[in-house]
Design a protein around this motif. Structure first.
Motif, mmCIF file in Angstrom:
data_model
loop_
_atom_site.group_PDB
_atom_site.id
_atom_site.type_symbol
_atom_site.label_atom_id
_atom_site.label_comp_id
_atom_site.label_asym_id
_atom_site.label_seq_id
_atom_site.Cartn_x
_atom_site.Cartn_y
_atom_site.Cartn_z
ATOM 1 N N UNK A 71 0.837 -1.202 0.000
ATOM 2 C CA UNK A 71 0.000 0.000 0.000
ATOM 3 C C UNK A 71 0.872 1.252 0.000
ATOM 4 N N UNK A 72 1.907 1.262 0.860
ATOM 5 C CA UNK A 72 2.818 2.409 0.910
ATOM 6 C C UNK A 72 3.559 2.569 -0.413
ATOM 7 N N UNK A 73 3.941 1.435 -0.995
ATOM 8 C CA UNK A 73 4.663 1.469 -2.263
ATOM 9 C C UNK A 73 3.806 2.077 -3.359
ATOM 10 N N UNK A 74 2.560 1.678 -3.429
ATOM 11 C CA UNK A 74 1.678 2.218 -4.460
ATOM 12 C C UNK A 74 1.340 3.690 -4.213
ATOM 13 N N UNK A 75 1.401 4.111 -2.955
ATOM 14 C CA UNK A 75 1.242 5.535 -2.670
ATOM 15 C C UNK A 75 2.407 6.319 -3.270
ATOM 16 N N UNK A 76 3.616 5.758 -3.163
ATOM 17 C CA UNK A 76 4.794 6.399 -3.750
ATOM 18 C C UNK A 76 4.670 6.440 -5.276
ATOM 19 N N UNK A 77 4.234 5.313 -5.864
ATOM 20 C CA UNK A 77 4.059 5.254 -7.317
ATOM 21 C C UNK A 77 2.999 6.264 -7.767
ATOM 22 N N UNK A 78 1.931 6.386 -6.985
ATOM 23 C CA UNK A 78 0.897 7.359 -7.307
ATOM 24 C C UNK A 78 1.420 8.785 -7.258
ATOM 25 N N UNK A 79 2.269 9.063 -6.275
ATOM 26 C CA UNK A 79 2.882 10.392 -6.178
ATOM 27 C C UNK A 79 3.741 10.677 -7.410
ATOM 28 N N UNK A 80 4.454 9.652 -7.873
ATOM 29 C CA UNK A 80 5.297 9.815 -9.057
ATOM 30 C C UNK A 80 4.458 10.188 -10.277
ATOM 31 N N UNK A 81 3.379 9.446 -10.521
ATOM 32 C CA UNK A 81 2.569 9.721 -11.708
ATOM 33 C C UNK A 81 1.829 11.055 -11.583
ATOM 34 N N UNK A 162 12.901 -0.739 -3.038
ATOM 35 C CA UNK A 162 13.759 -1.886 -3.325
ATOM 36 C C UNK A 162 12.934 -3.153 -3.536
ATOM 37 N N UNK A 163 11.710 -3.153 -3.030
ATOM 38 C CA UNK A 163 10.844 -4.318 -3.157
ATOM 39 C C UNK A 163 10.065 -4.307 -4.473
ATOM 40 N N UNK A 164 10.188 -3.249 -5.240
ATOM 41 C CA UNK A 164 9.467 -3.158 -6.512
ATOM 42 C C UNK A 164 10.494 -2.949 -7.611
ATOM 43 N N UNK A 165 10.982 -4.039 -8.170
ATOM 44 C CA UNK A 165 12.099 -3.984 -9.105
ATOM 45 C C UNK A 165 11.767 -3.209 -10.370
ATOM 46 N N UNK A 166 10.585 -3.428 -10.933
ATOM 47 C CA UNK A 166 10.254 -2.789 -12.204
ATOM 48 C C UNK A 166 10.112 -1.271 -12.054
ATOM 49 N N UNK A 167 9.525 -0.810 -10.943
ATOM 50 C CA UNK A 167 9.392 0.637 -10.744
ATOM 51 C C UNK A 167 10.753 1.259 -10.454
ATOM 52 N N UNK A 168 11.609 0.533 -9.736
ATOM 53 C CA UNK A 168 12.973 1.016 -9.517
ATOM 54 C C UNK A 168 13.704 1.151 -10.843
ATOM 55 N N UNK A 169 13.496 0.187 -11.740
ATOM 56 C CA UNK A 169 14.108 0.260 -13.076
ATOM 57 C C UNK A 169 13.606 1.497 -13.829
ATOM 58 N N UNK A 170 12.326 1.812 -13.661
ATOM 59 C CA UNK A 170 11.773 3.007 -14.301
ATOM 60 C C UNK A 170 12.471 4.267 -13.789
ATOM 61 N N UNK A 171 12.591 4.378 -12.468
ATOM 62 C CA UNK A 171 13.228 5.559 -11.888
ATOM 63 C C UNK A 171 14.683 5.689 -12.329
ATOM 64 N N UNK A 172 15.378 4.561 -12.367
ATOM 65 C CA UNK A 172 16.777 4.591 -12.787
ATOM 66 C C UNK A 172 16.914 4.989 -14.250
ATOM 67 N N UNK A 206 10.109 5.098 -21.996
ATOM 68 C CA UNK A 206 8.752 4.970 -22.545
ATOM 69 C C UNK A 206 8.172 3.587 -22.225
ATOM 70 N N UNK A 207 8.954 2.540 -22.464
ATOM 71 C CA UNK A 207 8.482 1.176 -22.208
ATOM 72 C C UNK A 207 8.150 0.960 -20.735
ATOM 73 N N UNK A 208 9.056 1.392 -19.858
ATOM 74 C CA UNK A 208 8.809 1.240 -18.419
ATOM 75 C C UNK A 208 7.604 2.058 -17.968
ATOM 76 N N UNK A 209 7.479 3.264 -18.501
ATOM 77 C CA UNK A 209 6.367 4.134 -18.118
ATOM 78 C C UNK A 209 5.021 3.505 -18.445
#
Length: 262
Positions: A71-81, A162-172, A206-209
């Motif tokens: 839940x906290x992780x998706x809150x962070x992802x939501x903040x990003x978008x 660190x627990x969400x590899x694909x989103x970390x890849x997006x940020x990187x 683009x692909x990660x997004x």
């Protein structure tokens, strides 16, 4: 060290109390066989307690903790978008010369099932994510990324990601693109080979997004319908999208009625 010493003392205390109680039982009833039978019964039940505590209860606590972290992780992802992801996705997708091939597939509807989300994600694995470099304004893209540079750094430093590899890849990948553009003193008149290199970096972002955005939309639909309602009305792939509720889309209206009952 002090904590270990306290544990040892407490364990010895419990053992001594247990022995005293068994001794009291012997002095009262004078039946060692009875004490042995009770001891075996207690030991047998102890194994069941171990099963309940270490397996079932521990699994339940771990599951609840994982849900809270998600839940906290998706809150962070939501903040990003909300802050930059949707704007960046809109800008980059407009550079895709073949966007019309997938646009309709990414106009998320309120009546989509999880199977439909999964099917779209699977179909996108073979997509090329092209970028028309002639339409690209590198300085505009650089300004967009630089405005959110500190925000990207804070996100990357967040240990929960660190627990969400694909989103970390997006940020990187976004951070890398920003660094690539920042390292050039001038973004005008770059050689063809360098533009091809930058094109590859943009395609990666683009692909990660797209994939992270689609996963995030599924999460909102499942757990936060009112946030999903706004996300549908600001869909970067929907050319008719508007945050204003006009009631013309029957699927959206039906979905909105369901939201109001929650």
């Amino acid at each position: 060290m002090r904590d270990i010493k306290w544990r040892i003392i407490f364990a010895l205390f419990l053992i001594i109390v247990s022995l005293l109680l068994y001794m009291l039982d012997y002095l009262k009833f004078g039946d060692p066989q009875h004490i042995l039978d009770r001891l075996l019964q207690d030991f047998a039940f102890l194994l069941i307690q171990v099963l309940l505590v270490t397996l079932i209860l521990e699994w339940l606590l771990s599951y609840m903790e994982k849900r809270n972290r998600l839940k906290k992780l998706n809150m962070v992802i939501g903040t990003f978008f909300t802050a930059v992801g949707t704007k960046l996705l809109t800008y980059i997708s407009d550079l895709d010369p073949e966007l019309e091939k997938i646009r309709s597939s990414l106009v998320v509807r309120g009546d989509w099932s999880e199977q439909e989300f999964s099917s779209i994600s699977e179909n996108l694995k073979g997509y090329s994510y092209g970028i028309d470099m002639e339409k690209l304004d590198l300085e505009c893209l650089f300004d967009l990324l630089q405005k959110e540079r500190d925000f990207f750094i804070r996100l990357v430093e967040n240990p929960i990601l660190l627990e969400h590899e694909s989103f970390t890849d997006l940020l990187l990948s976004v951070s890398h693109l920003s660094e690539e553009l920042a390292s050039r003193s001038c973004l005008i008149g770059l050689p063809a080979a360098d533009l091809t290199h930058i094109q590859g970096d943009i395609k990666r972002v683009y692909r990660y997004l797209v994939n992270e955005w689609l996963d995030y939309m599924l999460y909102l639909k499942r757990d936060y319908p009112y946030l999903f309602s706004l996300a549908m009305r600001t869909n970067p792939f929907d050319q008719t999208a508007s945050p204003i509720v006009n009631g013309k889309d029957p699927h959206f209206c039906q979905n909105l009625e369901d939201f109001n009952h929650l």
